[in-house]
Scaffold this active site. Structure first.
Site, mmCIF file in Angstrom:
data_model
loop_
_atom_site.group_PDB
_atom_site.id
_atom_site.type_symbol
_atom_site.label_atom_id
_atom_site.label_comp_id
_atom_site.label_asym_id
_atom_site.label_seq_id
_atom_site.Cartn_x
_atom_site.Cartn_y
_atom_site.Cartn_z
ATOM 1 N N SER A 128 0.847 -1.192 0.000
ATOM 2 C CA SER A 128 0.000 0.000 0.000
ATOM 3 C C SER A 128 0.879 1.237 0.000
ATOM 4 O O SER A 128 1.982 1.233 0.567
ATOM 5 C CB SER A 128 -0.896 0.017 1.245
ATOM 6 O OG SER A 128 -1.567 1.268 1.374
ATOM 7 N N TYR A 151 -0.961 -0.589 10.537
ATOM 8 C CA TYR A 151 -1.160 -0.879 9.113
ATOM 9 C C TYR A 151 -0.032 -0.277 8.283
ATOM 10 O O TYR A 151 0.534 -0.946 7.402
ATOM 11 C CB TYR A 151 -2.511 -0.347 8.654
ATOM 12 C CG TYR A 151 -2.860 -0.724 7.239
ATOM 13 C CD1 TYR A 151 -3.222 -2.032 6.919
ATOM 14 C CD2 TYR A 151 -2.814 0.216 6.212
ATOM 15 C CE1 TYR A 151 -3.535 -2.401 5.615
ATOM 16 C CE2 TYR A 151 -3.125 -0.139 4.907
ATOM 17 C CZ TYR A 151 -3.477 -1.434 4.610
ATOM 18 O OH TYR A 151 -3.793 -1.797 3.314
#
Length: 226
Positions: A128, A151
């Site tokens: 990501s 994350y």
């Protein structure tokens, strides 16, 4: 025929990646924690496989059931339960790392014996832009507004392990993809990209030729540079 395994394949980006690679002619084994959620991949013509990336026995059984393997797409991931500093603790970080980072290592290590038999082994790790420091720290990027620590840390680790795997396995094509801000369950379908747009980089990297890139990080526009 190209044989592909995709983790977390039963919904969202994993399901769309499954659809597109089947369309490209791949035989797809669709990994998922619960086979009861496999109706959509079955409808596409994929082969559902029980696979929990946090469970070594599940990983070993899933990879051991495959007749061959050419492409591995490590797509499974979680957001976790910590979204700032005040709710952060080691356990919250550990939970995310266990799925998003250690899960990739478990699956990749179990897949290596089959991938080494392939004439053109490919691995795509879905990372990501949230793991890319330049995006996180630059106003105007979607990632800049994300406060979550676990994350972001996990996806940064995915990029680094991708580079290191590529260096260790020079005959493989091993890359990381950035789906971008895509409308999925992760963000309450608030992203501005469709799941097709969000899988452009992953699919392109899954289809690379033997002389294609390796050790790189790509979004749908191409390589993300430092």
């Amino acid at each position: 025929m190209t044989t592909t395994m995709i983790t977390g394949a039963n919904k969202s980006l994993g399901l769309e990646t499954t659809r597109r690679l089947i369309e490209a002619g791949h035989t797809v084994y669709a990994g998922m924690r619960d086979l009861a959620t496999g109706a959509a991949v079955r409808a596409l013509g994929a082969h559902p496989v029980q696979l929990d990336v946090t469970d070594q026995a599940s990983v070993d059984a899933a990879l051991g059931s495959l007749p061959e393997l050419d492409v591995l797409v490590n797509n499974a991931g979680i957001l976790g339960t910590s979204f700032g500093v005040d709710d952060l603790n080691p356990e919250a970080l550990q939970e995310v790392l266990d799925t998003n980072v250690l899960g990739i290592v478990r699956v990749t290590q179990a897949a290596l014996p089959l991938l080494r038999l392939s004439r053109q082994p490919v691995i795509v790790n879905v990372s990501s832009g949230v793991g890319w420091p330049r995006f996180l720290s630059t106003e105007g990027h979607d990632e800049f507004t994300v406060p979550a620590i676990p994350y972001a840390a996990s996806k940064a680790a995915v990029i680094a392990l991708t580079v290191q795997y590529a260096k260790n396995l020079p005959t493989f094509r091993i890359n990381a993809s950035d789906p971008g801000y895509t409308a999925t369950d992760f963000n309450g379908h608030g992203g501005h990209q469709t799941v097709t747009e969000g899988t452009d980089a992953t699919v392109a990297l899954a289809l690379v030729a033997a002389d294609g890139p390796t050790g790189q990080f790509h979004n749908r526009q191409g390589r993300i540079h430092y």
